[in-house]
Scaffold this motif. Structure first.
Motif, PDB file in Angstrom:
ATOM      1  N   ASP A  15      -3.532 -10.262   6.678  1.00 12.53           N
ATOM      2  CA  ASP A  15      -4.807 -10.900   6.359  1.00 12.53           C
ATOM      3  C   ASP A  15      -4.961 -11.108   4.861  1.00 12.53           C
ATOM      4  O   ASP A  15      -5.520 -12.127   4.416  1.00 12.53           O
ATOM      5  N   GLU A  16      -4.485 -10.164   4.065  1.00  9.84           N
ATOM      6  CA  GLU A  16      -4.565 -10.308   2.613  1.00  9.84           C
ATOM      7  C   GLU A  16      -3.719 -11.486   2.143  1.00  9.84           C
ATOM      8  O   GLU A  16      -4.105 -12.226   1.231  1.00  9.84           O
ATOM      9  N   TYR A  17      -2.567 -11.668   2.775  1.00 12.26           N
ATOM     10  CA  TYR A  17      -1.679 -12.753   2.368  1.00 12.26           C
ATOM     11  C   TYR A  17      -2.274 -14.124   2.724  1.00 12.26           C
ATOM     12  O   TYR A  17      -1.965 -15.123   2.071  1.00 12.26           O
ATOM     13  N   THR A  47      -5.304 -14.988   2.229  1.00 14.30           N
ATOM     14  CA  THR A  47      -6.089 -15.355   1.046  1.00 14.30           C
ATOM     15  C   THR A  47      -5.188 -15.872  -0.058  1.00 14.30           C
ATOM     16  O   THR A  47      -5.524 -16.840  -0.761  1.00 14.30           O
ATOM     17  N   THR A  48      -4.021 -15.226  -0.223  1.00 16.70           N
ATOM     18  CA  THR A  48      -3.062 -15.671  -1.238  1.00 16.70           C
ATOM     19  C   THR A  48      -2.611 -17.106  -0.965  1.00 16.70           C
ATOM     20  O   THR A  48      -2.520 -17.928  -1.883  1.00 16.70           O
ATOM     21  N   ASP A 108       0.848  -1.190   0.000  1.00 16.78           N
ATOM     22  CA  ASP A 108       0.000   0.000   0.000  1.00 16.78           C
ATOM     23  C   ASP A 108       0.890   1.248   0.000  1.00 16.78           C
ATOM     24  O   ASP A 108       1.814   1.377   0.811  1.00 16.78           O
ATOM     25  N   GLY A 132      -1.270  -4.618   7.817  1.00  7.02           N
ATOM     26  CA  GLY A 132      -2.482  -4.847   7.031  1.00  7.02           C
ATOM     27  C   GLY A 132      -2.325  -5.919   5.958  1.00  7.02           C
ATOM     28  O   GLY A 132      -3.316  -6.512   5.520  1.00  7.02           O
ATOM     29  N   TRP A 133      -1.090  -6.187   5.542  1.00  3.34           N
ATOM     30  CA  TRP A 133      -0.860  -7.171   4.492  1.00  3.34           C
ATOM     31  C   TRP A 133      -1.090  -8.609   4.972  1.00  3.34           C
ATOM     32  O   TRP A 133      -1.314  -9.512   4.150  1.00  3.34           O
TER      33      TRP A 133
END
Length: 203
Positions: free
Chosen positions: A114-116, A118-119, A102, A111-112
């Protein structure tokens, strides 16, 4: 053992019982009936033939349903070997990868994480192979994660793996989009490198 597998096993047991009933000799059944009710009307041979055909047909249908049920259960549930292979494939694919962060986030931003997650889930499913389910994988971040290192408990079925992800700032990979008029831009999109390792068991 999931509910569908239990139902399939029950269906096989019932089918075995039906086949066993079809194998009982007519004389034994006649003797049993005579012992309970001596005045009962004699059953003709045709009755026993029809009963055997019915029992065998029902048993065959039960076996067919059970086999289909086992197949569906296998397609919807991860077994240990499938998940092990898929997690290793995902680890190899993610290790050494890079990605943009970001533009408004600080280097200590988490913040990355939780996104990771999903990855990771997408990569595991992608490396599951043709017989593996296309869902049912969860990557749960650990509570002690930091901006530079995160651990995820990857689960599917009865197996669990701990995936460790280290994120390192890589300024050489930063992207600077051009300005509105095509000149020098004022925004830098930060780049990060990822090192990924995995071990058996939860984090």
């Amino acid at each position: 053992m999931d509910a569908l597998t239990k139902l399939s096993v029950l269906s096989l047991v019932l089918s075995a019982v039906l086949l066993a009933m079809a194998c009982i000799k007519a004389d034994r059944i006649r003797a049993w009936r005579a012992g309970i009710n001596p005045s009962a009307e004699e059953l003709p041979d045709a009755f026993f033939v029809a009963a055997r055909v019915t029992f065998v047909a029902l048993a065959g249908a039960g076996i067919y349903v059970s086999v289909q049920g086992f197949g569906v259960s296998d397609d919807t549930a991860w077994d240990d070997s499938e998940l092990t292979s898929a997690v290793q494939g995902a680890t190899d694919a993610l290790d050494g990868s890079s990605g943009f962060g970001d533009i408004y986030a600080e280097d200590n931003d988490t913040g990355w994480i939780d996104e990771y997650a999903t990855t990771i889930e997408q990569e595991v499913v992608e490396h599951g192979g043709g017989d593996a389910p296309q869902y049912g994988v969860n990557a749960t971040p650990a509570a002690s994660n930091t901006a530079s290192e995160a651990r995820y408990t990857v689960t599917g079925g009865d197996s669990a793996f701990c995936m460790r992800v280290t994120r390192t700032r890589s300024k050489d990979g930063d992207y600077e989009p051009p300005g509105i008029a095509g000149g020098q831009g004022t925004v830098t999109v930060p780049s990060y490198d990822f090192a990924v390792t995995t071990r058996k068991g939860g984090c």
